[in-house]
Design a protein around this motif. Structure first.
Motif, mmCIF file in Angstrom:
data_model
loop_
_atom_site.group_PDB
_atom_site.id
_atom_site.type_symbol
_atom_site.label_atom_id
_atom_site.label_comp_id
_atom_site.label_asym_id
_atom_site.label_seq_id
_atom_site.Cartn_x
_atom_site.Cartn_y
_atom_site.Cartn_z
ATOM 1 N N ARG A 69 0.851 -1.189 0.000
ATOM 2 C CA ARG A 69 0.000 0.000 0.000
ATOM 3 C C ARG A 69 0.884 1.234 0.000
ATOM 4 N NH1 ARG A 69 -1.966 -2.549 4.504
ATOM 5 N NH2 ARG A 69 -1.694 -0.680 5.796
ATOM 6 N N ILE A 70 0.474 2.237 -0.759
ATOM 7 C CA ILE A 70 1.206 3.503 -0.846
ATOM 8 C C ILE A 70 0.259 4.618 -0.435
ATOM 9 C CG2 ILE A 70 2.481 5.078 -2.340
ATOM 10 C CD1 ILE A 70 3.021 2.664 -4.176
ATOM 11 N N GLY A 71 0.691 5.441 0.514
ATOM 12 C CA GLY A 71 -0.209 6.471 1.019
ATOM 13 C C GLY A 71 0.487 7.773 1.340
ATOM 14 N N GLY A 72 -0.311 8.799 1.531
ATOM 15 C CA GLY A 72 0.206 10.103 1.910
ATOM 16 C C GLY A 72 -0.890 10.984 2.466
ATOM 17 N N GLU A 73 -0.482 12.053 3.119
ATOM 18 C CA GLU A 73 -1.451 12.986 3.703
ATOM 19 C C GLU A 73 -0.834 14.372 3.772
ATOM 20 O OE1 GLU A 73 -4.420 13.311 7.586
ATOM 21 O OE2 GLU A 73 -2.621 12.056 7.691
ATOM 22 N N ILE A 74 -1.628 15.366 3.398
ATOM 23 C CA ILE A 74 -1.218 16.767 3.500
ATOM 24 C C ILE A 74 -2.043 17.442 4.584
ATOM 25 C CG2 ILE A 74 -1.154 19.000 2.315
ATOM 26 C CD1 ILE A 74 -0.698 17.523 -0.287
ATOM 27 N N PRO A 98 3.299 17.825 4.061
ATOM 28 C CA PRO A 98 3.061 16.397 3.836
ATOM 29 C C PRO A 98 3.447 15.601 5.087
ATOM 30 C CG PRO A 98 5.083 17.062 2.747
ATOM 31 C CD PRO A 98 4.490 18.310 3.328
ATOM 32 N N ILE A 99 2.514 15.470 6.013
ATOM 33 C CA ILE A 99 2.840 14.822 7.279
ATOM 34 C C ILE A 99 2.973 13.307 7.123
ATOM 35 C CG2 ILE A 99 1.874 16.595 8.785
ATOM 36 C CD1 ILE A 99 -0.676 14.919 8.963
ATOM 37 N N GLN A 100 2.390 12.748 6.039
ATOM 38 C CA GLN A 100 2.538 11.326 5.778
ATOM 39 C C GLN A 100 2.914 11.098 4.313
ATOM 40 O OE1 GLN A 100 0.392 8.351 8.276
ATOM 41 N NE2 GLN A 100 -1.365 9.688 7.869
ATOM 42 N N ALA A 101 3.840 10.172 4.099
ATOM 43 C CA ALA A 101 4.226 9.717 2.759
ATOM 44 C C ALA A 101 4.922 8.382 2.969
ATOM 45 C CB ALA A 101 5.151 10.714 2.075
ATOM 46 N N TYR A 102 4.206 7.282 2.782
ATOM 47 C CA TYR A 102 4.693 5.992 3.269
ATOM 48 C C TYR A 102 4.393 4.862 2.281
ATOM 49 C CZ TYR A 102 -0.239 5.506 4.475
ATOM 50 O OH TYR A 102 -1.611 5.460 4.416
ATOM 51 N N VAL A 115 7.208 2.119 6.069
ATOM 52 C CA VAL A 115 8.410 2.939 5.954
ATOM 53 C C VAL A 115 8.030 4.288 5.357
ATOM 54 C CG1 VAL A 115 10.713 3.130 4.938
ATOM 55 C CG2 VAL A 115 9.843 0.886 5.628
ATOM 56 N N GLY A 116 8.604 5.375 5.922
ATOM 57 C CA GLY A 116 8.362 6.712 5.389
ATOM 58 C C GLY A 116 7.909 7.676 6.461
ATOM 59 N N ARG A 117 7.205 8.702 6.037
ATOM 60 C CA ARG A 117 6.592 9.642 6.977
ATOM 61 C C ARG A 117 5.257 9.081 7.450
ATOM 62 N NH1 ARG A 117 7.068 16.095 5.967
ATOM 63 N NH2 ARG A 117 9.275 16.284 6.542
ATOM 64 N N MET A 118 4.959 9.237 8.747
ATOM 65 C CA MET A 118 3.749 8.622 9.288
ATOM 66 C C MET A 118 3.322 9.333 10.570
ATOM 67 S SD MET A 118 5.523 5.168 10.864
ATOM 68 C CE MET A 118 6.730 5.074 9.531
ATOM 69 N N THR A 119 2.058 9.129 10.937
ATOM 70 C CA THR A 119 1.573 9.504 12.259
ATOM 71 C C THR A 119 1.367 8.223 13.061
ATOM 72 O OG1 THR A 119 -0.741 9.494 11.524
ATOM 73 C CG2 THR A 119 0.448 11.594 11.417
ATOM 74 N N MET A 120 1.414 8.338 14.404
ATOM 75 C CA MET A 120 1.251 7.174 15.269
ATOM 76 C C MET A 120 0.298 7.541 16.399
ATOM 77 S SD MET A 120 5.138 5.555 15.314
ATOM 78 C CE MET A 120 5.887 6.890 16.265
ATOM 79 N N ASP A 121 -0.589 6.608 16.727
ATOM 80 C CA ASP A 121 -1.621 6.860 17.720
ATOM 81 C C ASP A 121 -1.831 5.563 18.497
ATOM 82 O OD1 ASP A 121 -3.380 9.062 18.532
ATOM 83 O OD2 ASP A 121 -5.025 7.710 18.042
ATOM 84 N N TRP A 122 -1.246 5.444 19.682
ATOM 85 C CA TRP A 122 -1.156 4.156 20.355
ATOM 86 C C TRP A 122 -1.746 4.174 21.754
ATOM 87 C CZ3 TRP A 122 4.692 3.295 19.011
ATOM 88 C CH2 TRP A 122 4.804 2.940 17.658
ATOM 89 N N GLY A 123 -2.369 3.058 22.117
ATOM 90 C CA GLY A 123 -2.788 2.815 23.489
ATOM 91 C C GLY A 123 -3.629 3.929 24.064
ATOM 92 N N SER A 124 -3.232 4.418 25.219
ATOM 93 C CA SER A 124 -3.971 5.484 25.895
ATOM 94 C C SER A 124 -3.768 6.840 25.234
ATOM 95 C CB SER A 124 -3.516 5.580 27.355
ATOM 96 O OG SER A 124 -2.179 6.053 27.435
ATOM 97 N N ARG A 125 -2.772 6.950 24.357
ATOM 98 C CA ARG A 125 -2.425 8.198 23.661
ATOM 99 C C ARG A 125 -1.755 9.198 24.591
ATOM 100 N NH1 ARG A 125 -6.437 11.168 21.855
ATOM 101 N NH2 ARG A 125 -5.322 11.868 20.010
ATOM 102 N N ARG A 126 -1.369 8.788 25.784
ATOM 103 C CA ARG A 126 -0.735 9.704 26.729
ATOM 104 C C ARG A 126 0.740 9.938 26.424
ATOM 105 N NH1 ARG A 126 -4.169 6.453 30.293
ATOM 106 N NH2 ARG A 126 -5.939 7.776 30.903
#
Length: 437
Positions: A69-74, A98-102, A115-126
């Motif tokens: 999969r190839i993705g991106g986000e502005i 371009p906060i994501q390009a992966y 692999v690339g630029r990405m955001t991460m959102d895990w667990g409790s988010r704390r």
């Protein structure tokens, strides 16, 4: 400096629905959010009471080619009409980025590598989060490996370089200037986390260990944080007529400097803990009552540095609005909360919360206020926060409106600490509309 207007992104947004309809392998999503907010009775020293108009546009696309999969986000985040001296910074402004390009590669049926630029959102988010209420979000460049051996169980390994949001100078921020964010080898964030479902009396268990390493770069001073952050979380999800709970405990150690201007490395020994218990009642509006307590260490007079660092965590979901407001953070905090959440139907939801606030250490700066009384003479009680929020889907999954307010009834510390504004209690409010397609 050239500043493309927000409407320059609209042609990208308008292709979202047709692209997805014509080709099932390509998904395009977009959203535009407009928010008006204001604060008076400012708690920050040397900062004006003010209002602002915040705009955020997001456009993302992902092409699924089977095992790849190839993705991106502005992201385009802007603020207007703020008043100097302002608290607005890179958390509100990050233009045309371009906060994501992966690229994501499937490694069999149970694992994938991104692999690339990405955001991460895990667990409790704390500790690791993709920001939702905040106008701009955290983003990273690197690689992550996710393995899901069975339903509800997963292991993640990652190595990244956090993106430094730009511009970070006052003139560029106030001008909504366009400048690409940067990642650099001098700042690295890596580690591992595991999630295990139904481990303790039907509760899920999460465990993690993170490492943050940063050093000064040319024309970029840092606190030279070299931190290990490890913890666990035990969570039982809410169900109607049942008791739910959450417990999270985090230990932090390593070295840091008290500020970017300092040159002395200090040994870090810090901690954070959260405990909550809730119940959802089988009644109209599905009321849920939650009682919780948060405690985050502050820095005392000893040789060790004791102020907890929340890394890349979010705070709005339990501490109330941030942006122009946001006095509460996971540092030098001791605070219980009583919260009532309601959901009359699928379109409406809301909450009301009361949170008394104390400093964990009487000589350190309180949470995110920037106020400190090194003598400890003003005591630990900072005040009490009251906040509420209401949201409504005008068109399900497309158009949502929201409004909220917060009052910070200042206690002795926030009224009498050195540099504390002498302007009464803090009042904050916001109203927003989000259009997604």
């Amino acid at each position: 400096m050239y500043r493309p207007p927000l409407v320059a992104l609209l042609p990208l947004c308008l292709i979202a629905a047709p692209a997805q309809a014509q080709d099932g392998d390509l998904e395009v999503e977009a959203s535009i959010r407009l928010r008006v907010e204001g604060i008076d009775g400012q708690f920050r020293p040397n900062t004006a009471d003010m209002g602002a108009l915040l705009l955020r546009t997001l456009v993302s696309a992902e092409y699924d080619a089977g095992p790849v999969r190839i993705g991106g986000e502005i992201q385009d985040a802007r603020a207007y009409f703020d008043r100097a001296p302002s608290s607005i910074g890179t958390t509100e402004i990050d233009t045309l980025e371009p906060i994501q390009a992966y690229v994501v590669a499937e490694l069999g049926e149970k694992a994938e590598l991104q692999v690339g630029r990405m955001t991460m959102d895990w667990g409790s988010r704390r500790l690791v989060s993709r920001q939702n209420f905040r106008n701009s979000t955290n983003a990273f460049t690197g690689a992550r490996l996710d393995w899901q051996p069975s339903a509800g169980n997963s292991i993640t390994l990652f190595w990244t370089m956090p993106q430094d949001r730009r511009p970070n100078d006052r003139e560029g921020i106030l001008d909504n200037a366009v400048e690409l964010n940067r990642e650099r080898p001098d700042q690295q964030f890596f580690g591992a986390r595991a999630m295990m479902a139904n481990r303790v009396s039907g509760a899920s268990l999460e465990a993690y260990l993170y490492r943050l390493v940063e050093e000064d770069a040319p024309n970029f001073a840092t606190r030279d944080r070299h931190l290990w952050t490890g913890g666990f979380r035990l969570l039982k999800t809410p169900n109607v007529g049942a008791v739910d709970f959450e417990i999270e405990a985090v230990w932090q150690q390593g070295t840091t400097r008290a500020s970017a201007a300092d040159r002395t490395d200090l040994n870090v020994k810090a901690y954070f803990m959260h405990a909550s218990i809730g119940r959802t009642f089988a009644a109209p509006w599905s009321p849920r009552l939650i009682l919780s307590y948060d405690r985050a260490s502050g820095d005392g007079r000893g040789s060790n540095y004791g102020r907890f660092d929340t890394l890349f965590g979010a705070r709005v979901f339990e501490y109330g609005p941030s942006s122009l407001y946001g006095p509460i953070g996971r540092a030098n905090l001791s605070s219980p909360e009583a919260r009532l959440e309601v959901k009359p139907n699928k379109r409406w939801d809301g909450y009301f919360a009361v949170r008394p606030l104390w400093r964990e250490n009487a000589t350190d700066a309180f949470a995110s206020t920037g106020l400190r009384d090194a003598s400890g003479a003003t005591g630990c009680y900072a005040g009490t926060q009251f906040d509420l929020r209401v949201r409504h889907w005008l068109k399900p999954d497309r158009v949502r409106v929201a409004a909220g307010a917060a009052v910070l009834a200042k206690g002795n510390f926030l009224r009498n600490a050195p540099r504390a504004p002498q302007n009464g209690n803090s009042h904050y409010g916001f109203a927003e509309i989000t259009y997604g397609f």
